[in-house]
Scaffold this motif. Sequence first.
Motif, PDB file in Angstrom:
ATOM      1  N   PRO A 120       0.813  -1.230   0.000  1.00 57.59           N
ATOM      2  CA  PRO A 120       0.000   0.000   0.000  1.00 57.59           C
ATOM      3  C   PRO A 120       0.843   1.276   0.000  1.00 57.59           C
ATOM      4  O   PRO A 120       0.441   2.277  -0.606  1.00 57.59           O
ATOM      5  N   GLU A 121       2.000   1.249   0.618  1.00 54.19           N
ATOM      6  CA  GLU A 121       2.851   2.450   0.649  1.00 54.19           C
ATOM      7  C   GLU A 121       3.481   2.764  -0.707  1.00 54.19           C
ATOM      8  O   GLU A 121       4.064   3.834  -0.887  1.00 54.19           O
ATOM      9  N   ASP A 122       3.365   1.858  -1.645  1.00 56.69           N
ATOM     10  CA  ASP A 122       3.841   2.112  -3.007  1.00 56.69           C
ATOM     11  C   ASP A 122       2.832   2.936  -3.805  1.00 56.69           C
ATOM     12  O   ASP A 122       3.136   3.372  -4.927  1.00 56.69           O
ATOM     13  N   THR A 123       1.667   3.138  -3.259  1.00 54.60           N
ATOM     14  CA  THR A 123       0.647   3.934  -3.931  1.00 54.60           C
ATOM     15  C   THR A 123       1.145   5.343  -4.190  1.00 54.60           C
ATOM     16  O   THR A 123       1.825   5.939  -3.351  1.00 54.60           O
ATOM     17  N   GLY A 124       0.832   5.839  -5.376  1.00 53.38           N
ATOM     18  CA  GLY A 124       1.211   7.205  -5.710  1.00 53.38           C
ATOM     19  C   GLY A 124       1.474   7.361  -7.183  1.00 53.38           C
ATOM     20  O   GLY A 124       1.262   6.454  -7.984  1.00 53.38           O
ATOM     21  N   LEU A 125       1.964   8.543  -7.510  1.00 52.49           N
ATOM     22  CA  LEU A 125       2.306   8.866  -8.885  1.00 52.49           C
ATOM     23  C   LEU A 125       3.775   8.525  -9.128  1.00 52.49           C
ATOM     24  O   LEU A 125       4.633   8.896  -8.326  1.00 52.49           O
ATOM     25  N   TYR A 126       4.028   7.836 -10.209  1.00 55.17           N
ATOM     26  CA  TYR A 126       5.401   7.498 -10.578  1.00 55.17           C
ATOM     27  C   TYR A 126       5.791   8.343 -11.791  1.00 55.17           C
ATOM     28  O   TYR A 126       5.131   8.280 -12.834  1.00 55.17           O
ATOM     29  N   LEU A 127       6.839   9.105 -11.612  1.00 55.83           N
ATOM     30  CA  LEU A 127       7.276  10.038 -12.650  1.00 55.83           C
ATOM     31  C   LEU A 127       8.662   9.666 -13.157  1.00 55.83           C
ATOM     32  O   LEU A 127       9.508   9.189 -12.402  1.00 55.83           O
ATOM     33  N   CYS A 128       8.870   9.958 -14.417  1.00 58.56           N
ATOM     34  CA  CYS A 128      10.144   9.667 -15.075  1.00 58.56           C
ATOM     35  C   CYS A 128      10.854  10.987 -15.378  1.00 58.56           C
ATOM     36  O   CYS A 128      10.239  11.932 -15.894  1.00 58.56           O
ATOM     37  N   TYR A 129      12.130  11.017 -15.062  1.00 62.19           N
ATOM     38  CA  TYR A 129      12.975  12.179 -15.316  1.00 62.19           C
ATOM     39  C   TYR A 129      14.134  11.712 -16.189  1.00 62.19           C
ATOM     40  O   TYR A 129      14.740  10.679 -15.921  1.00 62.19           O
ATOM     41  N   ALA A 130      14.417  12.464 -17.228  1.00 57.19           N
ATOM     42  CA  ALA A 130      15.491  12.068 -18.135  1.00 57.19           C
ATOM     43  C   ALA A 130      16.356  13.269 -18.510  1.00 57.19           C
ATOM     44  O   ALA A 130      15.840  14.381 -18.691  1.00 57.19           O
ATOM     45  N   VAL A 131      17.631  13.007 -18.640  1.00 56.03           N
ATOM     46  CA  VAL A 131      18.570  14.018 -19.130  1.00 56.03           C
ATOM     47  C   VAL A 131      18.800  13.726 -20.610  1.00 56.03           C
ATOM     48  O   VAL A 131      19.249  12.637 -20.965  1.00 56.03           O
ATOM     49  N   ILE A 132      18.494  14.700 -21.435  1.00 58.66           N
ATOM     50  CA  ILE A 132      18.456  14.463 -22.881  1.00 58.66           C
ATOM     51  C   ILE A 132      19.210  15.559 -23.619  1.00 58.66           C
ATOM     52  O   ILE A 132      19.114  16.738 -23.276  1.00 58.66           O
ATOM     53  N   ARG A 133      19.922  15.132 -24.643  1.00 55.99           N
ATOM     54  CA  ARG A 133      20.534  16.089 -25.570  1.00 55.99           C
ATOM     55  C   ARG A 133      19.825  15.965 -26.909  1.00 55.99           C
ATOM     56  O   ARG A 133      19.655  14.862 -27.429  1.00 55.99           O
TER      57      ARG A 133
END
Length: 121
Positions: A87-100
């Motif tokens: 249950p503590e895994d509940t939430g929004l999962y976001l992806c962050y990327a460093v891109i050229r």
Amino acid sequence: QVQVKESGGDLVQPGGSLRLSCVVSGDIFYIGNVVWYHQAPGTRRDWVAAITSSGVTNYADSVKGRFTISRNSAEKTVYLQINNLQPEDTGLYLCYAVIRRSSSSRPADFWGQGTQVTVSS
């Protein structure tokens, strides 16, 4: 235009598994480090897993053994496998990327909108 898009979130029961995807699209020269973040309701976002361009991985202590990050460079996709969901895994999962965007451009930070994971019986 560069876009980062997450998918794969769902409502699952405790103990279940999910595989989240982070797809990068657009005119891209190079994708560097990619990081998955978790933002529980009413809290700040915390990083949970990271992967370098060469495939070196790192995990927050709280998720070691249950989360696995991987990347398919040809498909410009980074995955987050989550096992034994709690249950503590509940939430929004976001992806962050460093891109050229080109060989002459500087790396820039890009975020997706997130995918929702809900763990409940």
